[in-house]
Design a protein around this motif. Sequence first.
Motif, mmCIF file in Angstrom:
data_model
loop_
_atom_site.group_PDB
_atom_site.id
_atom_site.type_symbol
_atom_site.label_atom_id
_atom_site.label_comp_id
_atom_site.label_asym_id
_atom_site.label_seq_id
_atom_site.Cartn_x
_atom_site.Cartn_y
_atom_site.Cartn_z
ATOM 1 N N GLU A 201 34.331 27.815 44.041
ATOM 2 C CA GLU A 201 34.292 26.604 44.543
ATOM 3 C C GLU A 201 35.573 26.236 45.263
ATOM 4 N N GLN A 202 35.715 25.402 46.400
ATOM 5 C CA GLN A 202 37.198 24.736 46.698
ATOM 6 C C GLN A 202 36.720 23.173 46.124
ATOM 7 N N SER A 203 37.722 22.950 44.957
ATOM 8 C CA SER A 203 37.639 21.744 44.386
ATOM 9 C C SER A 203 38.659 21.667 43.664
ATOM 10 N N LEU A 231 40.291 28.518 38.142
ATOM 11 C CA LEU A 231 41.325 29.087 38.901
ATOM 12 C C LEU A 231 42.674 28.081 38.762
ATOM 13 N N ALA A 232 42.302 26.681 38.758
ATOM 14 C CA ALA A 232 43.259 25.600 38.927
ATOM 15 C C ALA A 232 44.227 25.661 37.778
ATOM 16 N N ASP A 233 43.806 26.570 36.561
ATOM 17 C CA ASP A 233 44.835 26.656 35.223
ATOM 18 C C ASP A 233 46.126 27.267 35.920
ATOM 19 N N GLN A 234 46.014 28.177 36.949
ATOM 20 C CA GLN A 234 47.367 28.922 37.528
ATOM 21 C C GLN A 234 47.508 28.314 38.863
ATOM 22 N N LEU A 235 46.533 27.818 39.640
ATOM 23 C CA LEU A 235 46.782 27.392 40.968
ATOM 24 C C LEU A 235 47.339 26.048 41.110
ATOM 25 N N GLU A 236 47.191 25.353 39.892
ATOM 26 C CA GLU A 236 47.720 23.739 39.913
ATOM 27 C C GLU A 236 46.095 23.156 40.700
ATOM 28 N N SER A 237 46.023 21.834 40.204
ATOM 29 C CA SER A 237 45.041 20.835 40.737
ATOM 30 C C SER A 237 45.418 20.019 41.501
ATOM 31 N N SER A 238 44.635 19.552 42.282
ATOM 32 C CA SER A 238 45.008 18.310 43.254
ATOM 33 C C SER A 238 43.678 17.527 43.491
ATOM 34 N N ARG A 239 43.960 16.180 44.170
ATOM 35 C CA ARG A 239 42.568 15.402 44.369
ATOM 36 C C ARG A 239 42.426 15.419 45.842
ATOM 37 N N LEU A 240 41.050 15.118 46.247
ATOM 38 C CA LEU A 240 40.779 15.012 47.562
ATOM 39 C C LEU A 240 41.602 13.859 48.527
ATOM 40 N N PRO A 252 42.426 23.477 45.449
ATOM 41 C CA PRO A 252 42.523 24.956 45.283
ATOM 42 C C PRO A 252 41.028 25.684 45.275
ATOM 43 N N ALA A 253 41.106 26.798 45.582
ATOM 44 C CA ALA A 253 39.881 27.425 46.017
ATOM 45 C C ALA A 253 39.695 28.779 45.553
ATOM 46 N N VAL A 254 38.416 29.296 45.280
ATOM 47 C CA VAL A 254 37.744 30.754 45.151
ATOM 48 C C VAL A 254 38.079 31.060 46.668
ATOM 49 N N HIS A 255 39.278 31.586 47.448
ATOM 50 C CA HIS A 255 39.299 31.785 48.589
ATOM 51 C C HIS A 255 38.733 32.861 49.191
ATOM 52 N N ASP A 256 38.419 34.113 48.394
ATOM 53 C CA ASP A 256 37.844 35.320 48.729
ATOM 54 C C ASP A 256 37.090 35.849 47.765
ATOM 55 N N LEU A 257 36.269 36.696 47.641
ATOM 56 C CA LEU A 257 35.430 37.139 46.607
ATOM 57 C C LEU A 257 34.682 38.292 46.990
ATOM 58 N N ALA A 258 34.808 39.505 46.151
ATOM 59 C CA ALA A 258 34.137 40.601 46.466
ATOM 60 C C ALA A 258 33.874 41.243 45.021
ATOM 61 N N VAL A 259 32.785 42.092 44.894
ATOM 62 C CA VAL A 259 32.137 42.758 43.760
ATOM 63 C C VAL A 259 32.063 44.380 44.118
ATOM 64 N N SER A 260 32.691 45.104 43.286
ATOM 65 C CA SER A 260 32.682 46.596 43.262
ATOM 66 C C SER A 260 31.047 47.086 43.036
ATOM 67 N N ASP A 261 31.019 48.498 43.215
ATOM 68 C CA ASP A 261 29.720 48.905 42.697
ATOM 69 C C ASP A 261 29.460 49.156 41.238
ATOM 70 N N LEU A 270 43.672 30.297 45.974
ATOM 71 C CA LEU A 270 44.675 29.522 47.045
ATOM 72 C C LEU A 270 44.704 28.316 46.842
ATOM 73 N N HIS A 271 45.680 27.776 46.863
ATOM 74 C CA HIS A 271 45.931 26.132 46.628
ATOM 75 C C HIS A 271 47.021 25.920 47.918
ATOM 76 N N SER A 272 46.696 25.247 48.793
ATOM 77 C CA SER A 272 47.882 24.846 49.874
ATOM 78 C C SER A 272 47.466 23.407 50.148
ATOM 79 N N TRP A 273 48.481 22.581 49.634
ATOM 80 C CA TRP A 273 48.529 21.118 49.411
ATOM 81 C C TRP A 273 49.961 20.549 49.715
ATOM 82 N N SER A 274 49.835 19.092 49.441
ATOM 83 C CA SER A 274 51.074 18.447 49.936
ATOM 84 C C SER A 274 51.251 17.322 48.714
#
Length: 581
Positions: A201-203, A231-240, A252-261, A270-274
Motif C-alpha cells: 500500500e501507499q497509505s 512499514l510506517a513503524d519505521q517510516l513514520e505515518s502521515s495523513r492525506l 508512506p509506501a511500499v514503493h518497490d517490491l520484488a520476489v526472488s526465485d 519510502l515516505h516523503s511528506w511535509s
Amino acid sequence: MVRSGARGARTNAFALIIWRRVPRLALLLCLIVNQAMAQDPVQFVRQGLSVSVPGDVSIRDAAGNAIDIDDSVTLDEGSSQRQILFFDWQPRAEYRITVDRKAEQAMRAPAAPSPYLVRTIPLEDASASAGAGMGAATGTPPDSVVRFSPDNRLLAIGTLAGHLRVVDIFTGKLLHHQRISEGQIKQLAWSPDGRQLYVGEQSPDANLFALALPSEHGNAKAFRRIWTLRLADQLESSRLPPGDRYGVYSLPAVHDLAVSDDGRLFVVGLHSWSVGGTPRVRSMLYSVSADGKTLWQFPGERAAELSITHAAIDAAGTKLVFLANPPISPEAEPRVRGNTFYQLDGLSGEVVYRYSPNPLEPHFQRLEAWDSVAVSPRGDRFGLGLADGRALLFLPQAGRPPRVETFELGTPVLVGGLPVAAACSYTRAFGDTIYFETQNSHVPFGSPQAAHQAPAPHRGANMLTALGLEGSVRWRYRGPFALSGVWCNRAEGEADPRWLMVTCRELPGAGEPGQFGFLLFDLARPGGGSDKLVYYYATEGPVIFNADISADGRWIAVTEVPAPTPDGFDLYGTHQVHIVH
C-alpha cells in the motif's frame, strides 16, 4: 468472412511500414484494425489462430497436410466460447481451415500478426479516485498496477482508489474484489508457486500483506490475509493532506517490491511528506521471508533520511542494487550517502560496494534516477540510468571493484545556447541484455532559461537502447511515440526471453490526443528495433506505464485511464484493463 481477417492483418502490417512517414494516418489504420479484428470469426494472431465460432477446428497446409497444433486455450464459456490454437504459421502461406465440419475455407496468412484483444476489465470510476482533488478530471492519472500469476492464468489488479481485483483471464471471471487500502495499492507481486499474492500500500500504515490463494481458482471465498508487515513503524505515518491532488503520494509506501526465485521478498519503503511546511523523507529496505518474517532491514533500526525509490535484484536474490538520492536537509545523519549507487548482499543486507559518480556539472548538481536500476538475471551485470541522460553499466570483477562504462544516451547538448537533456529511466535487465530508455527532452532543473523557453528535441529522446552485457549496443528503436515502461516475459530455465513490450504515449506538442497503447517486439527476430517490432496496440485513452507481460509471453495487460479533453470540460478514454494476445 474468413478472408477478411487476413486483409485486416495485412492492413496492420502496412500501417507499421508507413509509421515513420505518416504516423497519424497509421494510428487511425491501427485503430480501425483493432476494432475490426474483434469481429472476425477466424484470424491469424501471434503464433496461432483465433476462432470465435464454436466447434472443432482442423488446419491443413496448401498441399493438404494436417497441421499439428502445439497448444490451445479456450476463452469464455458457453455459446460465446473462443479458442486460440497455437502453431507456427508462415507469413503469406495458404492454409485450409475447417470449423465444426463445415465447408473448408482457404485463408492466406498475413505478413505479420495483429494484436488480439482477449478482453477488457472495467475498473471503478476514476474521475475522482482517491480523495479530494485526485482523479482523471483534475489531470492526475489514476495510477494502477497489474501482475500476472506464474501459471499465466490469473491477473491481479490494484488501483489508486485501493481496490484489489483478481481475474481469471481465460474466462473473464472476477475471483476476488475488495477495497483494501485507505490510500492506493502501490505494488503487487506473486510468490514463485503462485499460492500467495503480496500487496503493498501507499497509505498511512504502508502495509505489506500476503493473501493466500485458493487451490481452485473458482473458490473466491478462499482469498484470505495470512500476514501483515506495517512499514510506517519505521517510516513514520502521515495523513492525506486535504485539497492536494497529489497528496496520496506523500503517504508512506511500499514503493518497490520484488520476489526472488526462492520466495524471499525485497521491499523498498519510502515516505516523503511535509510537517508544518518543512519537508521530510524516510527510506528503508527490507528482506522478508514468505511467511512474513523480516530477515534484515537496511540501513538499520532507523530509516535513512534520504530518498531510495527503487531497487533491483538478481533471480537468486543474492545481489541487490539501488541509488540513494541526496537528503532534503544537509544536516541529516549520513548513515547512507546520497548521490551514491549501492550493492547489498541479498542474503545479509550488508554493503558490498558503493559508487559515487560525479554530478554532470554545470547543468546537474546531484544524481537522480527514476525506476532505472537493473541487475541481470545471473547477477553478473548492473545497470543504472540517470536523469542527466547517462547510462552506466557495471561489470563486476573478481576481487576488485566493478568496472564502470558510461554511455551518453541523453546527456545535455546546447541548442541555441540552452542546455537540453533526455533523462534515462525505466532501466530493465532481461536475459543477456540491459534495456535503457530515454524520456522526453527537458531543460535541466535550475537553468535560468528553464522557465522561459521550451526545449528543442534532443536527438536521443524517447529511444529504447538494447545494451549487451559485454557493453555493445545491440539495437535501438525510436518511433512516433513517447516511451515509458518496459516489460518482458520471464523465460524458463536458461532460455532467453522472447517478447518485449513498451507502453507508449503521444510525443510532446502533439496537435491532438492520441497514439496511446503499447509496442510489442519479438527479440528472436534479427535486425534493429524496427525489424523486431511485431505490432502496435492502440487505446483511446492514455495507458499507465505499470503494465505486465505473462511469463510465457502470450498475454499482455495494460491499464487505460481517462484524461481531460483539451478544453477541460470532458474526459476521453475509459478506466479499464486491456488483456491482449
